[in-house]
Design a protein around this motif. Structure first.
Motif, PDB file in Angstrom:
ATOM      1  N   VAL A 150     -22.555   1.028   2.534  1.00  0.00           N
ATOM      2  CA  VAL A 150     -21.270   0.507   2.095  1.00  0.00           C
ATOM      3  C   VAL A 150     -20.530  -0.125   3.276  1.00  0.00           C
ATOM      4  CG1 VAL A 150     -19.084   1.125   1.005  1.00  0.00           C
ATOM      5  CG2 VAL A 150     -21.193   2.234   0.275  1.00  0.00           C
ATOM      6  N   THR A 151     -19.975  -1.302   3.041  1.00  0.00           N
ATOM      7  CA  THR A 151     -19.253  -2.014   4.100  1.00  0.00           C
ATOM      8  C   THR A 151     -17.970  -1.283   4.494  1.00  0.00           C
ATOM      9  OG1 THR A 151     -18.011  -3.363   2.534  1.00  0.00           O
ATOM     10  CG2 THR A 151     -20.135  -4.262   3.313  1.00  0.00           C
ATOM     11  N   ASP A 152     -17.460  -1.616   5.660  1.00  0.00           N
ATOM     12  CA  ASP A 152     -16.217  -1.008   6.145  1.00  0.00           C
ATOM     13  C   ASP A 152     -15.070  -1.226   5.156  1.00  0.00           C
ATOM     14  OD1 ASP A 152     -17.645  -0.327   8.413  1.00  0.00           O
ATOM     15  OD2 ASP A 152     -16.638  -1.754   9.738  1.00  0.00           O
ATOM     16  N   ALA A 153     -14.987  -2.433   4.590  1.00  0.00           N
ATOM     17  CA  ALA A 153     -13.897  -2.748   3.655  1.00  0.00           C
ATOM     18  C   ALA A 153     -13.954  -1.864   2.415  1.00  0.00           C
ATOM     19  CB  ALA A 153     -13.951  -4.219   3.259  1.00  0.00           C
ATOM     20  N   VAL A 154     -15.148  -1.609   1.908  1.00  0.00           N
ATOM     21  CA  VAL A 154     -15.289  -0.766   0.712  1.00  0.00           C
ATOM     22  C   VAL A 154     -14.978   0.687   1.047  1.00  0.00           C
ATOM     23  CG1 VAL A 154     -16.891   0.086  -1.048  1.00  0.00           C
ATOM     24  CG2 VAL A 154     -16.901  -2.332  -0.428  1.00  0.00           C
ATOM     25  N   VAL A 155     -15.419   1.152   2.201  1.00  0.00           N
ATOM     26  CA  VAL A 155     -15.101   2.527   2.614  1.00  0.00           C
ATOM     27  C   VAL A 155     -13.586   2.687   2.736  1.00  0.00           C
ATOM     28  CG1 VAL A 155     -15.312   4.270   4.441  1.00  0.00           C
ATOM     29  CG2 VAL A 155     -17.295   2.889   3.809  1.00  0.00           C
ATOM     30  N   LEU A 156     -12.931   1.716   3.342  1.00  0.00           N
ATOM     31  CA  LEU A 156     -11.474   1.765   3.491  1.00  0.00           C
ATOM     32  C   LEU A 156     -10.794   1.811   2.126  1.00  0.00           C
ATOM     33  CD1 LEU A 156      -9.037   1.721   5.390  1.00  0.00           C
ATOM     34  CD2 LEU A 156      -9.174  -0.782   5.360  1.00  0.00           C
ATOM     35  N   ARG A 157     -11.277   1.002   1.178  1.00  0.00           N
ATOM     36  CA  ARG A 157     -10.693   0.987  -0.165  1.00  0.00           C
ATOM     37  C   ARG A 157     -10.946   2.305  -0.889  1.00  0.00           C
ATOM     38  NH1 ARG A 157     -12.658  -3.980  -1.552  1.00  0.00           N
ATOM     39  NH2 ARG A 157     -14.048  -3.263  -3.170  1.00  0.00           N
ATOM     40  N   ALA A 158     -12.149   2.857  -0.742  1.00  0.00           N
ATOM     41  CA  ALA A 158     -12.520   4.075  -1.475  1.00  0.00           C
ATOM     42  C   ALA A 158     -11.919   5.338  -0.871  1.00  0.00           C
ATOM     43  CB  ALA A 158     -14.041   4.198  -1.528  1.00  0.00           C
ATOM     44  N   LYS A 159     -11.883   5.417   0.463  1.00  0.00           N
ATOM     45  CA  LYS A 159     -11.487   6.663   1.121  1.00  0.00           C
ATOM     46  C   LYS A 159     -10.178   6.576   1.898  1.00  0.00           C
ATOM     47  CE  LYS A 159     -16.205   8.285   1.447  1.00  0.00           C
ATOM     48  NZ  LYS A 159     -17.140   9.096   2.198  1.00  0.00           N
ATOM     49  N   GLY A 160      -9.640   5.364   2.010  1.00  0.00           N
ATOM     50  CA  GLY A 160      -8.373   5.206   2.713  1.00  0.00           C
ATOM     51  C   GLY A 160      -8.478   5.261   4.223  1.00  0.00           C
ATOM     52  N   LYS A 161      -9.691   5.206   4.755  1.00  0.00           N
ATOM     53  CA  LYS A 161      -9.886   5.188   6.208  1.00  0.00           C
ATOM     54  C   LYS A 161     -11.173   4.442   6.530  1.00  0.00           C
ATOM     55  CE  LYS A 161     -11.769   9.768   5.697  1.00  0.00           C
ATOM     56  NZ  LYS A 161     -11.246  11.035   5.355  1.00  0.00           N
ATOM     57  N   LYS A 162     -11.178   3.835   7.713  1.00  0.00           N
ATOM     58  CA  LYS A 162     -12.360   3.098   8.139  1.00  0.00           C
ATOM     59  C   LYS A 162     -13.415   4.063   8.684  1.00  0.00           C
ATOM     60  CE  LYS A 162     -12.177  -0.721  10.297  1.00  0.00           C
ATOM     61  NZ  LYS A 162     -11.980  -1.808  11.250  1.00  0.00           N
ATOM     62  N   PRO A 163     -14.676   3.706   8.573  1.00  0.00           N
ATOM     63  CA  PRO A 163     -15.721   4.551   9.172  1.00  0.00           C
ATOM     64  C   PRO A 163     -15.582   4.595  10.700  1.00  0.00           C
ATOM     65  CG  PRO A 163     -16.663   2.868   7.721  1.00  0.00           C
ATOM     66  CD  PRO A 163     -15.218   2.546   7.886  1.00  0.00           C
ATOM     67  N   VAL A 164     -16.114   5.643  11.300  1.00  0.00           N
ATOM     68  CA  VAL A 164     -16.115   5.771  12.755  1.00  0.00           C
ATOM     69  C   VAL A 164     -17.162   4.827  13.348  1.00  0.00           C
ATOM     70  CG1 VAL A 164     -16.613   7.371  14.664  1.00  0.00           C
ATOM     71  CG2 VAL A 164     -15.314   8.165  12.671  1.00  0.00           C
ATOM     72  N   ILE A 165     -18.317   4.771  12.725  1.00  0.00           N
ATOM     73  CA  ILE A 165     -19.427   3.937  13.198  1.00  0.00           C
ATOM     74  C   ILE A 165     -19.342   2.577  12.508  1.00  0.00           C
ATOM     75  CG2 ILE A 165     -21.949   3.782  13.435  1.00  0.00           C
ATOM     76  CD1 ILE A 165     -20.671   6.228  14.886  1.00  0.00           C
ATOM     77  N   PRO A 166     -19.404   1.471  13.266  1.00  0.00           N
ATOM     78  CA  PRO A 166     -19.315   0.139  12.656  1.00  0.00           C
ATOM     79  C   PRO A 166     -20.455  -0.128  11.667  1.00  0.00           C
ATOM     80  CG  PRO A 166     -19.082   0.005  15.052  1.00  0.00           C
ATOM     81  CD  PRO A 166     -19.498   1.414  14.722  1.00  0.00           C
ATOM     82  N   PHE A 167     -20.171  -0.967  10.690  1.00  0.00           N
ATOM     83  CA  PHE A 167     -21.111  -1.264   9.607  1.00  0.00           C
ATOM     84  C   PHE A 167     -22.497  -1.652  10.110  1.00  0.00           C
ATOM     85  CE2 PHE A 167     -23.193  -4.529   7.052  1.00  0.00           C
ATOM     86  CZ  PHE A 167     -23.535  -3.760   5.956  1.00  0.00           C
ATOM     87  N   GLU A 168     -22.592  -2.618  10.995  1.00  0.00           N
ATOM     88  CA  GLU A 168     -23.906  -3.107  11.458  1.00  0.00           C
ATOM     89  C   GLU A 168     -24.732  -1.986  12.082  1.00  0.00           C
ATOM     90  OE1 GLU A 168     -25.369  -5.912  10.786  1.00  0.00           O
ATOM     91  OE2 GLU A 168     -23.622  -6.791   9.818  1.00  0.00           O
ATOM     92  N   GLU A 169     -24.085  -1.075  12.784  1.00  0.00           N
ATOM     93  CA  GLU A 169     -24.798   0.057  13.387  1.00  0.00           C
ATOM     94  C   GLU A 169     -25.259   1.034  12.309  1.00  0.00           C
ATOM     95  OE1 GLU A 169     -22.701   1.878  16.669  1.00  0.00           O
ATOM     96  OE2 GLU A 169     -22.153  -0.093  17.470  1.00  0.00           O
ATOM     97  N   ARG A 170     -24.391   1.291  11.317  1.00  0.00           N
ATOM     98  CA  ARG A 170     -24.781   2.199  10.225  1.00  0.00           C
ATOM     99  C   ARG A 170     -25.967   1.617   9.459  1.00  0.00           C
ATOM    100  NH1 ARG A 170     -20.937   2.430   6.448  1.00  0.00           N
ATOM    101  NH2 ARG A 170     -19.598   0.813   7.310  1.00  0.00           N
ATOM    102  N   LEU A 171     -25.934   0.311   9.204  1.00  0.00           N
ATOM    103  CA  LEU A 171     -27.033  -0.357   8.497  1.00  0.00           C
ATOM    104  C   LEU A 171     -28.337  -0.242   9.295  1.00  0.00           C
ATOM    105  CD1 LEU A 171     -27.928  -2.082   6.069  1.00  0.00           C
ATOM    106  CD2 LEU A 171     -27.238  -4.107   7.384  1.00  0.00           C
ATOM    107  N   GLU A 172     -28.272  -0.462  10.591  1.00  0.00           N
ATOM    108  CA  GLU A 172     -29.464  -0.388  11.437  1.00  0.00           C
ATOM    109  C   GLU A 172     -30.027   1.033  11.485  1.00  0.00           C
ATOM    110  OE1 GLU A 172     -32.513  -2.025  13.696  1.00  0.00           O
ATOM    111  OE2 GLU A 172     -30.990  -2.987  12.450  1.00  0.00           O
ATOM    112  N   ILE A 173     -29.161   2.029  11.560  1.00  0.00           N
ATOM    113  CA  ILE A 173     -29.620   3.423  11.566  1.00  0.00           C
ATOM    114  C   ILE A 173     -30.361   3.728  10.273  1.00  0.00           C
ATOM    115  CG2 ILE A 173     -28.831   5.838  11.406  1.00  0.00           C
ATOM    116  CD1 ILE A 173     -26.512   4.945  13.383  1.00  0.00           C
TER     117      ILE A 173
END
Length: 150
Positions: A37-60
């Protein structure tokens, strides 16, 4: 016909709960696609941005052995990802079961011959819990003076 599985998630601060869901999901399908899930969707769903950036989460997630493919998930509504991927089974943690979004998705997927399967939520480890622990570990101690520049 191969069974296509879809496991969406933020996968922030990747931990054993994430790995458990992906491993279990891969055992119940022939081809597992993980939606990060992209940072924007996480922010919309949970009200906070992820700690780890999207591109890094995708690569992991892309490099987890049991994941056949990892794709960006730009939607709050997982049925939009079904339209894109045509998965047979969506896998989620059971903390999501019974929510209005889950019931709505179950209904939409049922109408097209797909389903939602739930796995036990890992209570002792979650990104929310890890975030809370990090916050406590880095919070200033009352009365403690922070060191100045060296």
């Amino acid at each position: 016909m191969p069974i296509i599985g879809y496991a969406p998630g933020a996968y922030d601060m990747f931990h054993i709960g994430h790995l458990n869901i992906l491993r279990q999901a891969s055992q119940e399908c022939d081809h597992l696609v993980a939606g990060v899930v992209t940072d924007a969707v996480v922010l919309r769903a949970k009200g906070k941005k992820p700690v780890i950036p999207f591109e890094e989460r995708l690569e992991i997630v892309r490099n987890i052995r049991c994941v056949a493919d990892a794709v960006p998930d730009r939607y709050l509504d997982k049925f939009r990802m079904w339209k894109q991927l045509r998965y047979d089974v969506l896998f989620k943690g059971d903390d999501w079961r019974g929510t209005s979004r889950a019931r709505e998705l179950e209904s939409k997927l049922s109408a097209v011959g797909a389903e939602v399967r739930y796995f036990p939520y890992t209570m002792h480890t979650s990104s929310t819990l890890l975030r809370r622990r990090l916050s406590l570990a880095t919070a200033p101690v009352p009365g403690e003076v922070e060191p100045g520049p060296a």
